[in-house]
Design a protein around this motif. Sequence first.
Motif: not given
Length: 312
Positions: A156-164, A167-184
Amino acid sequence: MKAFAKGVLVAFALVLMSSTVPLAAAQGNQIQYQHSQGIVTLSTDAIEIKITGAGEVPHFHWWDPNTTDVDYHVMFVKLFEANDTNSNGVFDLGNDTMIGAPFALPTTDWEISEFVTEGEGENVTAVHFNMTSTTTHDPRPDGPGNLPPMAEFDVMMQIRVHLDLEKPGEVKFDVVIDGWDWTYEESILVLQFTVTESNHGQNQGSRDPAGFERTGTKFEFNNGYMEYEDTALAAQNTIQVRASYGEGTGLEAGESIYLAFENFGNETLEYDPTLGIEAEGALPLLDPTTLLLIGGGIVALVVIVAIVKLRK
């Protein structure tokens, strides 16, 4: 006495008129936002941005509305596990190798949420929305190779976008990653982006970004930038993040940025980079309350000065 009163009123009127000009400008700097056919558009007086999640990998396309000479493009390319040969936490091109097949970020099935806004009435001062996708990843599509037995898993990957407007000249985006099954257990997880630029109005980046360089945790190109944090969160634990970069090839033309996350086990990763426009020489934007206080103070000062002078 009449001349005195008249002088005070004229001074008051002049200052009041001058103080309402920046206030009107501040009130006009609202966020415009809309969603249509898989494309979200956001804008302030300092930045305009299109975010696409339908028919292609997530694509951030933004420009300076005051200087529409060039557009910038950041595209999410892939997510992959890699060995960390020298244990420095960085994905070193040419030394570290990918483990298994990369997780090519999906080009469809990105679900775009409703907008969540902040502000009063029609004066929107912040906008938030999410893009979410859950996709099955097969790390061994080309046969077992030298990997241990491993099954497909859902990521599952989610991108959460925020404009405030703070700071009117920038956009923040949270990257959320869930469920990664590691090999090592010693592996790092790498998220690859590409940065390109184009002439204004073109929907895809067509060339390398001019003046691309890294300063601290900020990648800069002309007056655009991408800034990353050197830590992320996983179950409230701080996770180390390290960046590297290099030129892409083929479909990955432009500059590639590789953000490497230390192994975070079975937890959910949360991370928040920033995209923006550097406004050279711009004055800081003040909120209406602050402007009213400043304007009122100026009015009071001028009235006092007028009284003193007229009495003399």
